[in-house]
Design an enzyme around this catalytic site. Structure first.
Site, PDB file in Angstrom:
ATOM      1  N   GLY A  55       6.768  21.897  -6.432  1.00 49.11           N
ATOM      2  CA  GLY A  55       6.747  22.360  -7.826  1.00 49.11           C
ATOM      3  C   GLY A  55       7.080  23.831  -7.958  1.00 49.11           C
ATOM      4  O   GLY A  55       6.756  24.452  -8.959  1.00 49.11           O
ATOM      5  N   HIS A  86       6.480  21.972 -19.921  1.00 50.57           N
ATOM      6  CA  HIS A  86       7.366  21.009 -20.603  1.00 50.57           C
ATOM      7  C   HIS A  86       7.732  21.482 -22.019  1.00 50.57           C
ATOM      8  O   HIS A  86       7.908  20.678 -22.930  1.00 50.57           O
ATOM      9  CB  HIS A  86       6.744  19.607 -20.644  1.00 50.57           C
ATOM     10  CG  HIS A  86       6.805  18.912 -19.308  1.00 50.57           C
ATOM     11  ND1 HIS A  86       7.730  17.945 -19.002  1.00 50.57           N
ATOM     12  CD2 HIS A  86       6.065  19.085 -18.186  1.00 50.57           C
ATOM     13  CE1 HIS A  86       7.545  17.529 -17.755  1.00 50.57           C
ATOM     14  NE2 HIS A  86       6.540  18.216 -17.237  1.00 50.57           N
ATOM     15  N   THR A  87       7.817  22.792 -22.181  1.00 54.48           N
ATOM     16  CA  THR A  87       8.254  23.334 -23.469  1.00 54.48           C
ATOM     17  C   THR A  87       9.757  23.600 -23.476  1.00 54.48           C
ATOM     18  O   THR A  87      10.369  23.618 -24.534  1.00 54.48           O
ATOM     19  CB  THR A  87       7.544  24.669 -23.769  1.00 54.48           C
ATOM     20  OG1 THR A  87       7.663  25.505 -22.620  1.00 54.48           O
ATOM     21  CG2 THR A  87       6.070  24.455 -24.095  1.00 54.48           C
ATOM     22  N   ASP A  88      10.345  23.818 -22.292  1.00 50.56           N
ATOM     23  CA  ASP A  88      11.724  24.346 -22.281  1.00 50.56           C
ATOM     24  C   ASP A  88      12.740  23.414 -22.939  1.00 50.56           C
ATOM     25  O   ASP A  88      13.508  23.817 -23.800  1.00 50.56           O
ATOM     26  CB  ASP A  88      12.164  24.813 -20.878  1.00 50.56           C
ATOM     27  CG  ASP A  88      12.151  23.751 -19.799  1.00 50.56           C
ATOM     28  OD1 ASP A  88      11.686  22.619 -20.059  1.00 50.56           O
ATOM     29  OD2 ASP A  88      12.602  24.057 -18.682  1.00 50.56           O
ATOM     30  N   SER A 101      12.296  24.947  -5.478  1.00 53.14           N
ATOM     31  CA  SER A 101      13.189  25.237  -4.353  1.00 53.14           C
ATOM     32  C   SER A 101      14.620  24.886  -4.755  1.00 53.14           C
ATOM     33  O   SER A 101      15.575  25.542  -4.330  1.00 53.14           O
ATOM     34  CB  SER A 101      12.764  24.458  -3.108  1.00 53.14           C
ATOM     35  OG  SER A 101      12.730  23.078  -3.383  1.00 53.14           O
ATOM     36  N   SER A 102      14.773  23.882  -5.602  1.00 53.60           N
ATOM     37  CA  SER A 102      16.128  23.481  -6.008  1.00 53.60           C
ATOM     38  C   SER A 102      16.782  24.548  -6.886  1.00 53.60           C
ATOM     39  O   SER A 102      17.946  24.887  -6.686  1.00 53.60           O
ATOM     40  CB  SER A 102      16.115  22.123  -6.714  1.00 53.60           C
ATOM     41  OG  SER A 102      15.367  22.165  -7.909  1.00 53.60           O
ATOM     42  N   ASP A 138      13.422  26.988 -14.942  1.00 56.72           N
ATOM     43  CA  ASP A 138      13.477  27.333 -13.514  1.00 56.72           C
ATOM     44  C   ASP A 138      14.617  28.304 -13.223  1.00 56.72           C
ATOM     45  O   ASP A 138      14.434  29.325 -12.549  1.00 56.72           O
ATOM     46  CB  ASP A 138      13.687  26.068 -12.663  1.00 56.72           C
ATOM     47  CG  ASP A 138      12.663  24.997 -12.974  1.00 56.72           C
ATOM     48  OD1 ASP A 138      11.578  25.341 -13.473  1.00 56.72           O
ATOM     49  OD2 ASP A 138      12.964  23.811 -12.729  1.00 56.72           O
ATOM     50  N   GLU A 170      21.455  20.053 -11.911  1.00 57.29           N
ATOM     51  CA  GLU A 170      20.286  19.156 -11.925  1.00 57.29           C
ATOM     52  C   GLU A 170      20.603  17.892 -12.725  1.00 57.29           C
ATOM     53  O   GLU A 170      20.291  16.784 -12.301  1.00 57.29           O
ATOM     54  CB  GLU A 170      19.079  19.855 -12.575  1.00 57.29           C
ATOM     55  CG  GLU A 170      18.566  21.061 -11.830  1.00 57.29           C
ATOM     56  CD  GLU A 170      17.591  20.727 -10.711  1.00 57.29           C
ATOM     57  OE1 GLU A 170      17.214  19.550 -10.574  1.00 57.29           O
ATOM     58  OE2 GLU A 170      17.226  21.670  -9.973  1.00 57.29           O
ATOM     59  N   GLY A 192       9.486  20.426  -2.633  1.00 61.51           N
ATOM     60  CA  GLY A 192       8.663  19.356  -3.196  1.00 61.51           C
ATOM     61  C   GLY A 192       7.293  19.830  -3.632  1.00 61.51           C
ATOM     62  O   GLY A 192       6.362  19.042  -3.756  1.00 61.51           O
TER      63      GLY A 192
END
Ligand code: GLA
Length: 363
Positions: A110, A21-23, A113-114, A158, A146, A108
């Site tokens: 983590g 959660h740094t991005d 895949s998206s 990602d 997204e 799903g």
């Protein structure tokens, strides 16, 4: 277009090695491409239609290029349609296409895949529609998909990891300067991804809520993004009573993660995998206690993994709240690791977890 008017785009899934959660806080991340990915094969289609066929799911849908919009939450098609919309918004001369999609990235879990699907689509559309966006622009197109088509306000980790991934290398990404550096991964490192079996849906709101909490912490600290926060500033604001509770914990996590990424990159360059493993363990602890994006299952898997000979470190990977644990193990111990973690999970939960053994994969 290639011979037979066919274009093919491939992009791997990714694991977040460090930098949780740094991005979207303009911070630092260390990602690694997987040896599984998504492939999108496109051919011209008449009537200005995009005809999408997900071969691994046995599903098909069509949408006019003049009517690109989200098709209902969570649908895989949104990642493809969202990317096509991003090309159109940038002036691409779009024509109708048939898109055949195949993916070997567990969904799903983590493992993004998206993002793999977005990036593979972007690569295929780039060829088919003759655009020349650079990889960072393609990553931004994926991120926009997204945000606008899946409702997840994600950062660029990602998509950048997927598009810049190189075999036997990690992707070190500075989300503020947008600089990317590929750092060699010592050959002794192998990764095992162990799924918690708890479905991870970033769009369920918890992710966006964490992002809002980080923004709130930055506001209290008087900085634009948490990237600018220092341990000293956080300390001062905590002692003066301004920064307390959840915003304090979120800020502490992000600042700690940024520092761990820097230390890990140095350790990688020095070939010190033991150090990298310790940093992974610390990162998980920080997620558990400060960012509060772990879960009982992920805590169990990380703790269990660390008891297995050859395991150098283990942490949750990606958004959290379910999904998977990433363990780094010494080459040659991966089979034993998979067996042992399977037995441990079986004893605790009465089922065998899905695992993926991989090295650093390329695009
Ligand atoms: C998800 C998001 C990324 C990143 C991670 C957490 O994977 O898509 O942008 O925020 O969670 O580090």
């Amino acid at each position: 277009m290639h011979a037979q008017n066919q274009s093919i785009g491939y992009a791997p899934g990714r694991a977040e090695w460090l930098g949780n959660h740094t991005d979207y806080n303009d911070g630092l991340v260390l990602g690694v491409g997987l040896e599984v990915g998504a492939t999108v094969t496109v051919q011209p289609a008449p009537d200005g239609q995009l005809v999408l066929r997900a071969e691994h799911l046995g599903e098909e849908m069509a949408c006019g290029l003049d009517a690109l919009r989200p098709v209902g939450q969570g649908a895989w098609a949104n990642y493809v349609l969202g990317v096509a919309a991003g090309f159109l918004a940038r002036g691409a001369k779009a024509q109708g296409l048939n898109l055949a999609i195949r993916s070997t990235v567990p969904m799903g879990a983590g493992l993004s895949s998206s993002a793999a699907l977005e990036c593979a689509t972007a690569r295929a559309l780039q060829q088919a529609w003759g655009t020349d966006f650079d990889d960072m622009e393609l990553a931004k197109i994926g991120q926009e998909a997204e945000h606008k088509f899946a409702g997840v306000r994600c950062g660029l980790l990602d998509q950048v990891t997927s598009l810049f991934a190189a075999r036997d290398h990690a992707v070190f990404f500075d989300c503020r300067s947008l600089e990317v550096e590929r750092v060699p991964v010592p050959p002794e490192a192998r990764f095992v991804i162990v799924q918690s079996g708890v479905k991870h849906a970033l769009s369920d709101g918890a992710y966006n809520q964490r992002r809002a909490e980080c923004e709130e912490a930055a506001r209290i600290l008087g900085v634009g993004k948490l990237r600018e926060a220092t341990p000293q500033l956080i300390d001062e604001e905590e002692r003066s009573g301004h920064l307390q509770g959840a915003p304090w914990r979120r800020a502490m996590h992000v600042v700690g993660e940024n520092a761990r990424v820097v230390t890990a990159v140095d350790a990688l360059r020095a070939g010190d995998l033991t150090k990298v493993g310790q940093l992974m363990n610390e990162s998980h602890e920080s997620s558990r206690t400060l960012f509060e994006n772990s879960s009982e299952e992920l805590d169990f898997l990380a703790a269990e993994a660390r008891t297995i000979p050859g395991c150098l470190g283990a942490r949750l990977t990606g958004g959290g709240f379910g999904g998977a644990v990433l363990a780094m193990v010494r080459r040659g111990t991966d089979e034993g690791f998979v067996k042992s973690i399977g037995e441990g999970v079986n004893r605790a939960w009465g089922k065998t977890p899905q695992t993926l053994v991989t090295g650093a994969g390329g695009a």
